[in-house]
Design a protein around this motif. Sequence first.
Motif, PDB file in Angstrom:
ATOM      1  N   ILE A  92     -23.732  24.038 -45.963  1.00  0.00           N
ATOM      2  CA  ILE A  92     -22.637  23.152 -45.557  1.00  0.00           C
ATOM      3  C   ILE A  92     -22.756  21.823 -46.294  1.00  0.00           C
ATOM      4  N   GLU A  93     -23.956  21.302 -46.404  1.00  0.00           N
ATOM      5  CA  GLU A  93     -24.168  20.039 -47.127  1.00  0.00           C
ATOM      6  C   GLU A  93     -23.776  20.170 -48.593  1.00  0.00           C
ATOM      7  N   LEU A  94     -24.108  21.290 -49.215  1.00  0.00           N
ATOM      8  CA  LEU A  94     -23.739  21.532 -50.606  1.00  0.00           C
ATOM      9  C   LEU A  94     -22.215  21.517 -50.766  1.00  0.00           C
ATOM     10  N   PHE A  95     -21.516  22.206 -49.880  1.00  0.00           N
ATOM     11  CA  PHE A  95     -20.061  22.258 -49.969  1.00  0.00           C
ATOM     12  C   PHE A  95     -19.421  20.910 -49.637  1.00  0.00           C
ATOM     13  N   GLN A  96     -20.038  20.124 -48.758  1.00  0.00           N
ATOM     14  CA  GLN A  96     -19.528  18.783 -48.486  1.00  0.00           C
ATOM     15  C   GLN A  96     -19.602  17.923 -49.743  1.00  0.00           C
ATOM     16  N   ARG A  97     -20.738  17.982 -50.422  1.00  0.00           N
ATOM     17  CA  ARG A  97     -20.890  17.219 -51.674  1.00  0.00           C
ATOM     18  C   ARG A  97     -19.906  17.703 -52.726  1.00  0.00           C
ATOM     19  N   LEU A  98     -19.706  19.006 -52.780  1.00  0.00           N
ATOM     20  CA  LEU A  98     -18.773  19.583 -53.742  1.00  0.00           C
ATOM     21  C   LEU A  98     -17.346  19.099 -53.468  1.00  0.00           C
ATOM     22  N   ASP A  99     -16.940  19.111 -52.219  1.00  0.00           N
ATOM     23  CA  ASP A  99     -15.603  18.614 -51.867  1.00  0.00           C
ATOM     24  C   ASP A  99     -15.459  17.133 -52.180  1.00  0.00           C
ATOM     25  N   GLU A 100     -16.506  16.348 -51.914  1.00  0.00           N
ATOM     26  CA  GLU A 100     -16.462  14.921 -52.240  1.00  0.00           C
ATOM     27  C   GLU A 100     -16.248  14.708 -53.734  1.00  0.00           C
ATOM     28  N   ARG A 101     -16.935  15.486 -54.552  1.00  0.00           N
ATOM     29  CA  ARG A 101     -16.759  15.393 -56.002  1.00  0.00           C
ATOM     30  C   ARG A 101     -15.353  15.805 -56.407  1.00  0.00           C
ATOM     31  N   ARG A 102     -14.823  16.832 -55.763  1.00  0.00           N
ATOM     32  CA  ARG A 102     -13.469  17.296 -56.076  1.00  0.00           C
ATOM     33  C   ARG A 102     -12.445  16.217 -55.747  1.00  0.00           C
ATOM     34  N   PHE A 103     -12.558  15.610 -54.574  1.00  0.00           N
ATOM     35  CA  PHE A 103     -11.620  14.567 -54.177  1.00  0.00           C
ATOM     36  C   PHE A 103     -11.742  13.349 -55.087  1.00  0.00           C
ATOM     37  N   GLU A 104     -12.957  12.996 -55.466  1.00  0.00           N
ATOM     38  CA  GLU A 104     -13.170  11.874 -56.365  1.00  0.00           C
ATOM     39  C   GLU A 104     -12.515  12.139 -57.725  1.00  0.00           C
TER      40      GLU A 104
ATOM     41  N   GLN B 259     -10.004  14.124 -58.259  1.00  0.00           N
ATOM     42  CA  GLN B 259      -8.560  14.096 -58.025  1.00  0.00           C
ATOM     43  C   GLN B 259      -8.037  12.668 -58.019  1.00  0.00           C
ATOM     44  N   GLN B 260      -8.739  11.784 -57.337  1.00  0.00           N
ATOM     45  CA  GLN B 260      -8.313  10.385 -57.253  1.00  0.00           C
ATOM     46  C   GLN B 260      -8.330   9.707 -58.613  1.00  0.00           C
ATOM     47  N   ASN B 261      -9.245  10.117 -59.467  1.00  0.00           N
ATOM     48  CA  ASN B 261      -9.371   9.519 -60.798  1.00  0.00           C
ATOM     49  C   ASN B 261      -8.609  10.291 -61.864  1.00  0.00           C
ATOM     50  N   ASP B 262      -7.795  11.264 -61.429  1.00  0.00           N
ATOM     51  CA  ASP B 262      -7.039  12.116 -62.357  1.00  0.00           C
ATOM     52  C   ASP B 262      -7.929  12.746 -63.420  1.00  0.00           C
ATOM     53  N   GLU B 263      -9.110  13.175 -62.991  1.00  0.00           N
ATOM     54  CA  GLU B 263     -10.058  13.828 -63.892  1.00  0.00           C
ATOM     55  C   GLU B 263     -10.026  15.335 -63.646  1.00  0.00           C
ATOM     56  N   PRO B 264     -10.331  16.118 -64.670  1.00  0.00           N
ATOM     57  CA  PRO B 264     -10.404  17.567 -64.460  1.00  0.00           C
ATOM     58  C   PRO B 264     -11.600  17.901 -63.561  1.00  0.00           C
ATOM     59  N   PHE B 265     -11.482  19.008 -62.847  1.00  0.00           N
ATOM     60  CA  PHE B 265     -12.568  19.422 -61.960  1.00  0.00           C
ATOM     61  C   PHE B 265     -12.689  20.930 -61.998  1.00  0.00           C
ATOM     62  N   ASP B 266     -13.864  21.408 -62.326  1.00  0.00           N
ATOM     63  CA  ASP B 266     -14.142  22.843 -62.353  1.00  0.00           C
ATOM     64  C   ASP B 266     -15.042  23.162 -61.163  1.00  0.00           C
ATOM     65  N   TRP B 267     -14.446  23.759 -60.129  1.00  0.00           N
ATOM     66  CA  TRP B 267     -15.147  24.048 -58.877  1.00  0.00           C
ATOM     67  C   TRP B 267     -16.437  24.830 -59.116  1.00  0.00           C
TER      68      TRP B 267
END
Length: 136
Positions: free
Chosen positions: A98-110, A112-120
Amino acid sequence: MASAHLDHHLALLAHLRGILVALGEAEQILDSSHSLFLERFDELVSDLPRDPEASLYLGQELISQIFHRYPQIAHLVPRDLLWFFGGDCLHFMPDEEIELFQRLDERRFEAQQNDEPFDWNQEKQLLALPPESSKH
């Protein structure tokens, strides 16, 4: 929800559906409700792109049912789907995951906010590395 993020999870659902179909074809399911379960699963897959938020509850219910109805394939359920649907699905994940996926989602949202590409998948692999191996 971002399209690439949703597409990733739709692909995982398609993979999981293939496993469920194979399970039925192998006649490992004695329960006659298997075809009804697949119909509800298909309903989820078709509704999810149209209304992701409303589909979360059905997704939680169906993914949780897989663990109870088909324990022989529980280890094949993609962990990403447990996180994506959340709710009761999180009971099937250890705290570290769960902690790993929380960090992953935080990176994804970050990203998104910076209009950067994100490879899940790439980010998930990077986060799963032990701290000393991520330094090169």
